[in-house]
Write a protein that holds these residues in place. Structure first.
Motif, PDB file in Angstrom:
ATOM      1  N   VAL A  47       1.024  -1.122   0.120  1.00 64.73           N
ATOM      2  CA  VAL A  47      -0.162   0.008   0.002  1.00 64.73           C
ATOM      3  C   VAL A  47       0.919   1.270   0.039  1.00 64.73           C
ATOM      4  O   VAL A  47       2.007   1.488   0.644  1.00 64.73           O
ATOM      5  N   SER A  48       0.390   2.278  -0.749  1.00 63.65           N
ATOM      6  CA  SER A  48       1.278   3.551  -0.856  1.00 63.65           C
ATOM      7  C   SER A  48       0.327   4.619  -0.901  1.00 63.65           C
ATOM      8  O   SER A  48      -0.554   4.378  -1.735  1.00 63.65           O
ATOM      9  N   GLY A  49       0.808   5.807  -0.739  1.00 67.39           N
ATOM     10  CA  GLY A  49      -0.092   7.116  -1.122  1.00 67.39           C
ATOM     11  C   GLY A  49       0.594   8.345  -0.830  1.00 67.39           C
ATOM     12  O   GLY A  49       1.541   8.256  -0.101  1.00 67.39           O
ATOM     13  N   THR A  50       0.090   9.318  -1.157  1.00 64.25           N
ATOM     14  CA  THR A  50       0.442  10.440  -0.887  1.00 64.25           C
ATOM     15  C   THR A  50      -0.486  11.495  -0.564  1.00 64.25           C
ATOM     16  O   THR A  50      -1.570  11.495  -1.247  1.00 64.25           O
ATOM     17  N   SER A  51      -0.486  12.438   0.485  1.00 64.89           N
ATOM     18  CA  SER A  51      -1.532  13.425   0.643  1.00 64.89           C
ATOM     19  C   SER A  51      -1.435  14.663  -0.330  1.00 64.89           C
ATOM     20  O   SER A  51      -0.442  14.598  -1.032  1.00 64.89           O
ATOM     21  N   GLY A  52      -2.237  15.447  -0.092  1.00 67.29           N
ATOM     22  CA  GLY A  52      -2.206  16.742  -0.926  1.00 67.29           C
ATOM     23  C   GLY A  52      -1.130  17.393  -0.417  1.00 67.29           C
ATOM     24  O   GLY A  52      -0.632  17.228   0.742  1.00 67.29           O
TER      25      GLY A  52
END
Length: 117
Positions: free
Chosen positions: A106-111
């Motif tokens: 799982v990977s992600g980036t905030s605004g």
């Protein structure tokens, strides 16, 4: 944002990966992170210019079902009903070894966010 970023000089920065486990007793937003990822790693990536810091948060986690012989802890929902049931880690690991579940990332980036000190 933290003391680490405040001590940095002007320019781009990337913090080290840190590990966390949200505490559901901290409220709704922490509960959402807890049930979605439980433990995960995060870091800040951004730029500091004077008293202004613009940054985003990167999150990653490896879901690893394990193998039965690892003797991991039983997974517990901690309450009545379907979410309160206990799942033996060996049974969960068996789902992976039998091909019914797979490890995944799982990977992600905030605004982008900006703070002023």
């Amino acid at each position: 944002m933290g003391r680490d970023t405040a001590k940095r000089g002007d320019g781009p920065f990337t913090t080290e990966w840190s590990s966390t486990a949200p505490d559901p007793s901290d409220g709704d937003s922490s509960t959402e992170w807890y049930y979605a990822l439980n433990h995960f790693q995060y870091r800040l990536v951004g730029e500091k210019e004077g008293g202004e810091v613009t940054y985003h948060v990167e999150v990653k986690k490896r879901y690893d079902w394990g193998i039965p012989s690892e003797h991991r802890a039983t997974v517990s929902g901690g309450g009545p009903g379907p979410l309160g049931m206990n799942l033996e880690q060996a049974d969960i690991a068996h789902l992976h070894s039998s091909g019914m579940a797979r490890d995944f990332d799982v990977s992600g980036t905030s605004g982008e966010m900006t703070v002023h000190s």
